[in-house]
Design a protein around this motif. Structure first.
Motif, mmCIF file in Angstrom:
data_model
loop_
_atom_site.group_PDB
_atom_site.id
_atom_site.type_symbol
_atom_site.label_atom_id
_atom_site.label_comp_id
_atom_site.label_asym_id
_atom_site.label_seq_id
_atom_site.Cartn_x
_atom_site.Cartn_y
_atom_site.Cartn_z
ATOM 1 N N UNK A 372 0.830 -1.215 0.000
ATOM 2 C CA UNK A 372 0.000 0.000 0.000
ATOM 3 C C UNK A 372 0.863 1.262 0.000
ATOM 4 N N UNK A 373 2.018 1.186 0.634
ATOM 5 C CA UNK A 373 2.924 2.343 0.612
ATOM 6 C C UNK A 373 3.477 2.555 -0.797
ATOM 7 N N UNK A 374 3.816 1.462 -1.464
ATOM 8 C CA UNK A 374 4.294 1.582 -2.843
ATOM 9 C C UNK A 374 3.221 2.183 -3.738
ATOM 10 N N UNK A 375 1.969 1.785 -3.541
ATOM 11 C CA UNK A 375 0.886 2.347 -4.356
ATOM 12 C C UNK A 375 0.715 3.834 -4.055
ATOM 13 N N UNK A 376 0.858 4.222 -2.811
ATOM 14 C CA UNK A 376 0.756 5.642 -2.468
ATOM 15 C C UNK A 376 1.866 6.450 -3.131
ATOM 16 N N UNK A 377 3.081 5.898 -3.161
ATOM 17 C CA UNK A 377 4.191 6.575 -3.830
ATOM 18 C C UNK A 377 3.920 6.672 -5.326
ATOM 19 N N UNK A 378 3.402 5.596 -5.915
ATOM 20 C CA UNK A 378 3.077 5.623 -7.346
ATOM 21 C C UNK A 378 1.995 6.651 -7.634
ATOM 22 N N UNK A 379 1.001 6.759 -6.761
ATOM 23 C CA UNK A 379 -0.051 7.774 -6.929
ATOM 24 C C UNK A 379 0.553 9.177 -6.933
ATOM 25 N N UNK A 380 1.475 9.412 -6.005
ATOM 26 C CA UNK A 380 2.090 10.732 -5.904
ATOM 27 C C UNK A 380 2.888 11.058 -7.158
ATOM 28 N N UNK A 381 3.709 10.121 -7.601
ATOM 29 C CA UNK A 381 4.532 10.374 -8.781
ATOM 30 C C UNK A 381 3.666 10.501 -10.029
ATOM 31 N N UNK A 382 2.648 9.661 -10.158
ATOM 32 C CA UNK A 382 1.793 9.700 -11.352
ATOM 33 C C UNK A 382 1.078 11.041 -11.483
ATOM 34 N N UNK A 383 0.825 11.699 -10.373
ATOM 35 C CA UNK A 383 0.168 12.999 -10.420
ATOM 36 C C UNK A 383 1.088 14.151 -10.761
ATOM 37 N N UNK A 384 2.389 13.903 -10.790
ATOM 38 C CA UNK A 384 3.349 14.983 -11.049
ATOM 39 C C UNK A 384 3.292 15.455 -12.496
ATOM 40 N N UNK A 385 3.557 16.724 -12.697
ATOM 41 C CA UNK A 385 3.875 17.233 -14.025
ATOM 42 C C UNK A 385 5.354 16.974 -14.300
ATOM 43 N N UNK A 386 5.747 17.120 -15.551
ATOM 44 C CA UNK A 386 7.168 16.955 -15.888
ATOM 45 C C UNK A 386 8.041 17.883 -15.046
ATOM 46 N N UNK A 387 7.657 19.132 -15.002
ATOM 47 C CA UNK A 387 8.539 20.109 -14.352
ATOM 48 C C UNK A 387 8.596 19.886 -12.842
ATOM 49 N N UNK A 388 7.478 19.448 -12.227
ATOM 50 C CA UNK A 388 7.514 19.179 -10.789
ATOM 51 C C UNK A 388 8.389 17.969 -10.502
ATOM 52 N N UNK A 389 8.337 16.953 -11.367
ATOM 53 C CA UNK A 389 9.205 15.797 -11.184
ATOM 54 C C UNK A 389 10.679 16.216 -11.225
ATOM 55 N N UNK A 390 11.013 17.106 -12.144
ATOM 56 C CA UNK A 390 12.400 17.573 -12.229
ATOM 57 C C UNK A 390 12.773 18.422 -11.012
ATOM 58 N N UNK A 391 11.843 19.249 -10.548
ATOM 59 C CA UNK A 391 12.098 20.052 -9.341
ATOM 60 C C UNK A 391 12.357 19.134 -8.146
ATOM 61 N N UNK A 392 11.518 18.109 -7.987
ATOM 62 C CA UNK A 392 11.686 17.170 -6.881
ATOM 63 C C UNK A 392 13.006 16.404 -7.000
ATOM 64 N N UNK A 393 13.361 16.018 -8.215
ATOM 65 C CA UNK A 393 14.618 15.294 -8.394
ATOM 66 C C UNK A 393 15.803 16.178 -8.023
ATOM 67 N N UNK A 394 15.751 17.447 -8.413
ATOM 68 C CA UNK A 394 16.840 18.369 -8.053
ATOM 69 C C UNK A 394 16.902 18.575 -6.532
#
Length: 404
Positions: A372-394
């Motif tokens: 269930x924790x993995x699914x929650x993480x997948x939900x969070x990442x799936x909702x990201x925009x490209x630019x937010x994913x890059x901001x989070x990675x940085x």
């Protein structure tokens, strides 16, 4: 000017009827000003997930140019084509539009590269599938209303999103289509247990219209974007017979036309030819089926909306050209491989460390078992925009790919 008679075709008996909808999981009073399918469409348009499509990759990452399609502009083009086909066939345009607007809500950042990365990261926890994720968005993850999670859409809209490409279960109850040989995604199984979506039947003709509109939009706008990006040239279109004939027509009618205008003339004709063939072939199929109502469309045993056999072969040749010249182009592959690594890194970090998540997500994920924790993480990442994913990675890593 003579206007084709199908433009004004009245609502057909086999169309989905918003006044006879199978309803919503959570019953709600009817609207005095809108049909049930119009309400569904409006809820999707006003959702957070729909707005995020603006900065999600179709093929090119958002910062590569302002004129390339994003997941949002692709969705809007699908909706326009779906409405056109639905109107011609006497279907409910609002339902076709709702399915079209909803069909990509579950896509993660960076298009199919992001989806493949999440699916690999979730391999031990049921995998990741953007179609199932769209259902999660519509039934669980949008948290805006006081009385329910999700958007509480009608049965017809939800079955259209889940089954727009055909039944998910065969007559023997085994998964079929893209799920053949594996289990249905948990999100689909869990929701269907509460609200039976008839996974063994086809969806309405409206949903089928949205599905073929998706193919048409993909073909047309990827030709446009690929040419604009310089991944191939107009002359390369001759590799696909349909495109070769269209390019010959444009060159013959407009000798000396510059490439930008020639590209537009080609793309608009691609859409026209595919739409007109789909309307004609679907009309023939429906006439042969003679379905008295929408349930007869569902139980027909084959799709009611589709291309003619000749055009289906032509359309496959277009896809082969795009696959070879665009999707497998070295530049696109390099960028998408880097994008895949961004998603892979984010999942690993969030899964290992709840504290890396934003506070509200960390709170929701705390105390959950691994699945269930993995699914929650997948939900969070799936909702990201490209630019937010890059901001989070940085934020979380010392080095982040430039994706250029």
């Amino acid at each position: 000017m003579q206007v084709a008679s199908w433009i004004f075709r009245p609502r057909a008996d086999y169309a989905a009827d918003p006044g006879a909808s199978r309803g919503r999981l959570i019953p709600q009073p009817a609207s005095p000003t809108r049909t049930e399918f119009q309400r569904d469409r409006d809820r999707v348009l006003h959702s957070t997930a729909f707005r995020r499509l603006k900065h999600k990759t179709q093929v090119f990452v958002y910062h590569e140019g302002d004129h390339y399609r994003t997941r949002l502009t692709h969705t809007l083009e699908v909706a326009q084509i779906a409405r056109s086909i639905a109107r011609a066939l006497g279907l409910d345009e609002d339902l076709a539009e709702t399915v079209a607007l909803s069909h990509d809500l579950g896509h993660p950042p960076f298009g199919h590269a992001g989806e493949r990365a999440l699916d690999a990261a979730m391999a031990g926890f049921g995998g990741f599938d953007h179609n199932a994720q769209s259902l999660r968005v519509l039934t669980k993850l949008e948290r805006r209303y006081a009385d329910f999670d999700g958007l509480n859409l009608t049965f017809e809209s939800l079955e259209g999103v889940v089954k727009h490409n055909g039944p998910l279960l065969g007559p023997d109850g085994a998964p079929t289509g893209s799920y053949a040989g594996r289990a249905l995604p948990a999100a689909i199984r869990e929701y269907a247990a509460r609200h039976d979506l008839g996974l063994h039947t086809y969806a309405s003709a409206e949903a089928q219209a949205a599905a073929i509109a998706d193919d048409i939009a993909y073909d047309a706008h990827d030709i446009d974007d690929g040419l604009r990006a310089g991944l191939f040239k107009l002359e390369d279109l001759a590799e696909a017979p349909l495109l070769a004939s269209i390019l010959d027509e444009v060159r013959g009618r407009h000798p000396g036309l510059d490439d930008d205008r020639a590209t537009h003339e080609v793309v608009r004709r691609v859409i026209t030819r595919l739409v007109e063939d789909a309307i004609a072939e679907s009309g023939r199929r429906i006439e042969a089926l003679a379905p008295p109502d929408v349930d007869a469309v569902r139980s027909a045993g084959r799709s009611a909306v589709g291309f003619s056999p000749a055009m289906e072969a032509e359309e496959r040749a277009v896809k082969r050209l795009l696959f070879a010249r665009m999707y497998r182009h070295s530049y696109v592959m390099r960028v998408m491989n880097d994008a895949r690594d961004v998603v892979t890194d984010l999942f690993a970090r969030y899964f290992a460390d709840n504290g890396a998540l934003p506070p509200e997500w960390a709170r929701d994920a705390s105390g959950l078992d691994d699945a269930r924790r993995a699914r929650a993480v997948a939900d969070f990442i799936a909702g990201m925009t490209d630019r937010y994913a890059l901001i989070e990675h940085r934020r979380l890593f010392d080095a982040t790919p430039d994706l250029r």
